[in-house]
Design an enzyme around this catalytic site. Structure first.
Site, PDB file in Angstrom:
ATOM      1  CE  LYS A  29      -0.105  -1.444   8.171  1.00 13.48           C
ATOM      2  NZ  LYS A  29      -0.021  -3.050   8.128  1.00 13.48           N
ATOM      3  CB  SER A  71       3.099   2.402   7.828  1.00 12.32           C
ATOM      4  OG  SER A  71       3.205   3.428   6.744  1.00 12.32           O
ATOM      5  CE1 TYR A 131      -2.238   0.293   5.723  1.00 10.85           C
ATOM      6  CE2 TYR A 131      -1.254   2.414   5.484  1.00 10.85           C
ATOM      7  CZ  TYR A 131      -1.182   1.043   5.516  1.00 10.85           C
ATOM      8  OH  TYR A 131      -0.183   0.374   5.360  1.00 10.85           O
TER       9      TYR A 131
HETATM   10  P1  NAD Z   1      -0.394  -6.050  -0.689  1.00 13.06           P
HETATM   11  O1  NAD Z   1      -1.334  -5.743  -0.767  1.00 13.06           O
HETATM   12  O2  NAD Z   1       0.568  -6.195  -1.996  1.00 13.06           O
HETATM   13  O3  NAD Z   1       0.045  -7.519   0.206  1.00 13.06           O
HETATM   14  C1  NAD Z   1      -0.650  -7.433   1.343  1.00 13.06           C
HETATM   15  C2  NAD Z   1      -1.323  -8.949   1.179  1.00 13.06           C
HETATM   16  O4  NAD Z   1      -2.282  -9.414   2.282  1.00 13.06           O
HETATM   17  C3  NAD Z   1      -2.193  -9.169  -0.162  1.00 13.06           C
HETATM   18  O5  NAD Z   1      -1.790 -10.235  -0.757  1.00 13.06           O
HETATM   19  C4  NAD Z   1      -3.638  -9.546   0.224  1.00 13.06           C
HETATM   20  O6  NAD Z   1      -4.100 -10.367  -0.435  1.00 13.06           O
HETATM   21  C5  NAD Z   1      -3.394 -10.260   1.908  1.00 13.06           C
HETATM   22  N1  NAD Z   1      -4.570 -10.005   2.483  1.00 13.06           N
HETATM   23  C6  NAD Z   1      -5.147  -8.814   3.116  1.00 13.06           C
HETATM   24  N2  NAD Z   1      -5.935  -9.192   3.913  1.00 13.06           N
HETATM   25  C7  NAD Z   1      -5.906 -10.401   4.222  1.00 13.06           C
HETATM   26  C8  NAD Z   1      -6.373 -11.117   5.274  1.00 13.06           C
HETATM   27  N3  NAD Z   1      -7.418 -10.924   5.838  1.00 13.06           N
HETATM   28  N4  NAD Z   1      -6.294 -12.533   5.207  1.00 13.06           N
HETATM   29  C9  NAD Z   1      -5.030 -12.796   4.532  1.00 13.06           C
HETATM   30  N5  NAD Z   1      -4.408 -12.344   3.373  1.00 13.06           N
HETATM   31  C10 NAD Z   1      -4.947 -10.914   3.504  1.00 13.06           C
HETATM   32  O7  NAD Z   1       0.647  -4.992   0.128  1.00 13.06           O
HETATM   33  P2  NAD Z   1       2.318  -4.567   0.509  1.00 13.06           P
HETATM   34  O8  NAD Z   1       2.829  -3.359  -0.324  1.00 13.06           O
HETATM   35  O9  NAD Z   1       2.931  -5.882   0.137  1.00 13.06           O
HETATM   36  O10 NAD Z   1       2.173  -4.441   1.985  1.00 13.06           O
HETATM   37  C11 NAD Z   1       2.332  -5.596   2.890  1.00 13.06           C
HETATM   38  C12 NAD Z   1       2.166  -4.880   4.258  1.00 13.06           C
HETATM   39  O11 NAD Z   1       3.036  -3.717   4.489  1.00 13.06           O
HETATM   40  C13 NAD Z   1       0.770  -4.440   4.658  1.00 13.06           C
HETATM   41  O12 NAD Z   1       0.638  -4.625   6.175  1.00 13.06           O
HETATM   42  C14 NAD Z   1       0.925  -2.984   4.458  1.00 13.06           C
HETATM   43  O13 NAD Z   1      -0.009  -2.157   5.209  1.00 13.06           O
HETATM   44  C15 NAD Z   1       2.440  -2.675   5.061  1.00 13.06           C
HETATM   45  N6  NAD Z   1       2.914  -1.174   4.438  1.00 13.06           N
HETATM   46  C16 NAD Z   1       3.159  -1.232   3.052  1.00 13.06           C
HETATM   47  C17 NAD Z   1       3.593  -0.142   2.469  1.00 13.06           C
HETATM   48  C18 NAD Z   1       3.735   0.083   1.044  1.00 13.06           C
HETATM   49  O14 NAD Z   1       3.888   1.325   0.644  1.00 13.06           O
HETATM   50  N7  NAD Z   1       3.668  -0.961   0.470  1.00 13.06           N
HETATM   51  C19 NAD Z   1       3.991   0.908   3.320  1.00 13.06           C
HETATM   52  C20 NAD Z   1       4.198   0.509   4.768  1.00 13.06           C
HETATM   53  C21 NAD Z   1       3.506  -0.577   5.233  1.00 13.06           C
HETATM   54  C1  WQD Z   2       4.401   9.811  -2.806  1.00 15.54           C
HETATM   55  C2  WQD Z   2       4.520  11.119  -3.116  1.00 15.54           C
HETATM   56  C3  WQD Z   2       2.263  12.473  -3.502  1.00 15.54           C
HETATM   57  C4  WQD Z   2       0.895   9.807  -6.549  1.00 15.54           C
HETATM   58  C5  WQD Z   2       1.771   6.273   1.102  1.00 15.54           C
HETATM   59  C6  WQD Z   2       0.758   5.979   2.058  1.00 15.54           C
HETATM   60  C7  WQD Z   2       1.793   5.297   3.437  1.00 15.54           C
HETATM   61  C8  WQD Z   2       2.727   4.392   3.059  1.00 15.54           C
HETATM   62  C9  WQD Z   2       3.167   4.478   1.596  1.00 15.54           C
HETATM   63  C10 WQD Z   2       1.354   2.344   3.525  1.00 15.54           C
HETATM   64  C11 WQD Z   2       3.581  12.193  -2.584  1.00 15.54           C
HETATM   65  C12 WQD Z   2       3.139  12.235  -4.773  1.00 15.54           C
HETATM   66  C13 WQD Z   2       1.815  10.419  -5.553  1.00 15.54           C
HETATM   67  C14 WQD Z   2       0.410  10.578  -7.735  1.00 15.54           C
HETATM   68  C15 WQD Z   2       1.955  12.257  -6.994  1.00 15.54           C
HETATM   69  N1  WQD Z   2       1.876   3.091   2.754  1.00 15.54           N
HETATM   70  N2  WQD Z   2       2.239  11.671  -5.613  1.00 15.54           N
HETATM   71  N3  WQD Z   2       1.109  11.842  -7.971  1.00 15.54           N
HETATM   72  O1  WQD Z   2       1.645   9.295   0.240  1.00 15.54           O
HETATM   73  O2  WQD Z   2       4.241   8.959   0.806  1.00 15.54           O
HETATM   74  O3  WQD Z   2       2.596   7.159   1.436  1.00 15.54           O
HETATM   75  O4  WQD Z   2       2.202   5.007   0.751  1.00 15.54           O
HETATM   76  O5  WQD Z   2       1.480   2.294   4.828  1.00 15.54           O
HETATM   77  O6  WQD Z   2       0.993   5.190   4.796  1.00 15.54           O
HETATM   78  O7  WQD Z   2       0.213   7.048   2.510  1.00 15.54           O
HETATM   79  O8  WQD Z   2       3.313   7.614  -1.137  1.00 15.54           O
HETATM   80  O9  WQD Z   2       3.435   7.043  -3.250  1.00 15.54           O
HETATM   81  O10 WQD Z   2       1.197   7.782  -2.339  1.00 15.54           O
HETATM   82  O11 WQD Z   2       3.046   9.566  -2.497  1.00 15.54           O
HETATM   83  O12 WQD Z   2       2.402  13.281  -7.228  1.00 15.54           O
HETATM   84  O13 WQD Z   2      -0.156  10.042  -8.484  1.00 15.54           O
HETATM   85  O14 WQD Z   2       3.960  11.350  -4.595  1.00 15.54           O
HETATM   86  O15 WQD Z   2       1.657  13.524  -3.176  1.00 15.54           O
HETATM   87  O16 WQD Z   2       4.334  13.661  -2.410  1.00 15.54           O
HETATM   88  P1  WQD Z   2       2.873   8.328   0.560  1.00 15.54           P
HETATM   89  P2  WQD Z   2       2.733   7.840  -2.477  1.00 15.54           P
END
Ligand code: NAD
Ligand code: WQD
Length: 337
Positions: A154, A125, A150
């Site tokens: 990562k 991330s 969290y």
């Molecule tokens: P998500 O929660 O929709 O998907 C994650 C999946 O992993 C879920 O289906 C959950 O049930 C499963 N899971 C969690 N723990 C588990 C375990 N111990 N065993 C088996 N399954 C398990 O999230 P997402 O948005 O699809 O994210 C996928 C990956 O990408 C995650 O690792 C997340 O940290 C990373 N990521 C997401 C974002 C984002 O903004 N969505 C940004 C950066 C990184």
């Molecule tokens: C985006 C912008 C908020 C909600 C997070 C995690 C990051 C990654 C992606 C997994 C910011 C603003 C948000 C709301 C708002 N996840 N906001 N009102 O914070 O960039 O990243 O998700 O790895 O680790 O920290 O994403 O969508 O929460 O926020 O004003 O109700 O929207 O302040 O500027 P963020 P976000």
């Protein structure tokens, strides 16, 4: 490379990646404990791709369960999405985050190794950059201080993967640092389906637009950005999914350890996103300005040129596509899956 083990494949990014893998001719098997997802997402994927999705409800911390899956389905590579991802929750439950994300990944690595599958793509991330030292953020930008468990998971897992690859160069490992994935598949049948009150901006916007929530709180309008609200690099989830298919190609060629930003290289403010959403969808999104959210930074967007150069990958969709597709999924699925 033929078959891919997809952990967390029932989740938001995982489900979209299955569609792109199928499109590119890969087989896969999904393991997910469904702690933050619903099997329905896999039925929807099956409809899109026209075949069943092999799925096992297995926790990645369950060594025997994982082993059985890999005994039955030998895999050439793993795409590892499984993990807990809610920033606020991780502050309240740090143990659960370290145990699930780090403990689970260690078990997964062990089982993969035992099955001689030493190719993995890991969902990292942009959060690992902390408050970035340079904008746009290149992969050379030093990792920063993560303000929550969290993000720490990562960052620590990246270190663990680096050490493992250094000790055993047979491993090929791609760390993908995602920026802010939003949007949904163009069919409107799969998308982001958060439990409870959304933490992230786009699902909050769509839930306000569909009438589930009264108004959006904009967290701060006094940042040092053009309109004072936070600026992020939003990326269409289908573009992100395609990035994994491109990363498989470099894995296959024996990449050692490689790190790529997956973003668009463009930053949009919270108000930009609201305005784009209202314009493209013709729906109202009432909002009010609230105090800053703890731990937020002003600006975060990528320099995605390394991924373009080495993976041949570039985001194709713009902010209006992202807003249109996110809304289509929410409109078609007002209560989620
Ligand atoms: P998500 O929660 O929709 O998907 C994650 C999946 O992993 C879920 O289906 C959950 O049930 C499963 N899971 C969690 N723990 C588990 C375990 N111990 N065993 C088996 N399954 C398990 O999230 P997402 O948005 O699809 O994210 C996928 C990956 O990408 C995650 O690792 C997340 O940290 C990373 N990521 C997401 C974002 C984002 O903004 N969505 C940004 C950066 C990184
Ligand atoms: C985006 C912008 C908020 C909600 C997070 C995690 C990051 C990654 C992606 C997994 C910011 C603003 C948000 C709301 C708002 N996840 N906001 N009102 O914070 O960039 O990243 O998700 O790895 O680790 O920290 O994403 O969508 O929460 O926020 O004003 O109700 O929207 O302040 O500027 P963020 P976000």
């Amino acid at each position: 490379m033929k078959r891919i083990l997809v952990t967390g494949g029932a989740g938001y990014i995982g489900s979209h990646t299955l569609v792109e893998l199928a499109e590119a001719g890969y087989d896969f098997v999904v393991v997910d404990n469904l702690c933050n997802s619903n099997k329905e997402s896999l039925h929807r994927v099956a409809k899109i791709i026209g075949r069943e999705v092999p799925f096992f409800k297995v926790d990645i911390r369950d060594k025997d369960g994982l082993s059985k899956v890999l005994d039955e389905y030998s895999c050439d590579a793993c795409i590892h999405f499984a993990g807990l991802k809610a920033v606020g929750e991780s502050v309240a439950k740090p143990y659960e985050y370290y145990e699930n994300n780090i403990g689970g990944t260690l078990v997964l690595i062990d089982v993969l190794k035992q099955h001689n599958c030493k190719n993995i793509i890991f969902s990292s991330s942009a959060t690992v950059y902390g408050n970035p030292a340079v904008i746009p953020i290149t992969e050379e930008c030093p990792k920063g201080k993560c303000t929550n468990p969290y993000g720490q998971t990562k960052s620590m897992l990246e270190e663990i993967f680096m050490d493992i690859q250094k000790a055993d160069p047979q491993w090929n490992i791609v760390l993908l640092r995602y920026f802010n994935p939003i949007g949904a598949h163009k069919s409107g049948t799969i998308g982001e389906n958060p439990n409870g009150i959304p933490n992230n901006l786009m699902p909050y916007i769509t839930q306000v637009a569909v009438g589930k929530r009264k108004e959006l709180g904009v967290f701060g309008n006094d940042y040092d950005t053009p309109d004072g609200t936070g600026v992020r690099d939003y990326i269409h989830v289908v573009d992100l999914a395609k990035g994994h298919v491109c990363a498989l190609h470099v894995l296959q060629n024996g990449c050692g350890l490689s790190i790529y930003n997956l973003g668009t290289g463009r930053g949009y403010s919270v108000l930009d996103v609201i305005n784009a959403f209202v314009k493209v969808n013709g729906v109202d999104v009432p909002y009010s300005i609230k105090p800053r959210r703890e731990g937020d930074i002003a600006t975060c967007y990528s320099d995605p040129t390394k991924a373009e150069r080495e993976l041949g990958w570039k985001a194709q969709f713009g902010i209006e596509d992202m807003c249109r597709d996110a809304w289509l999924f929410q409109k078609n699925n007002p209560e989620g899956y």
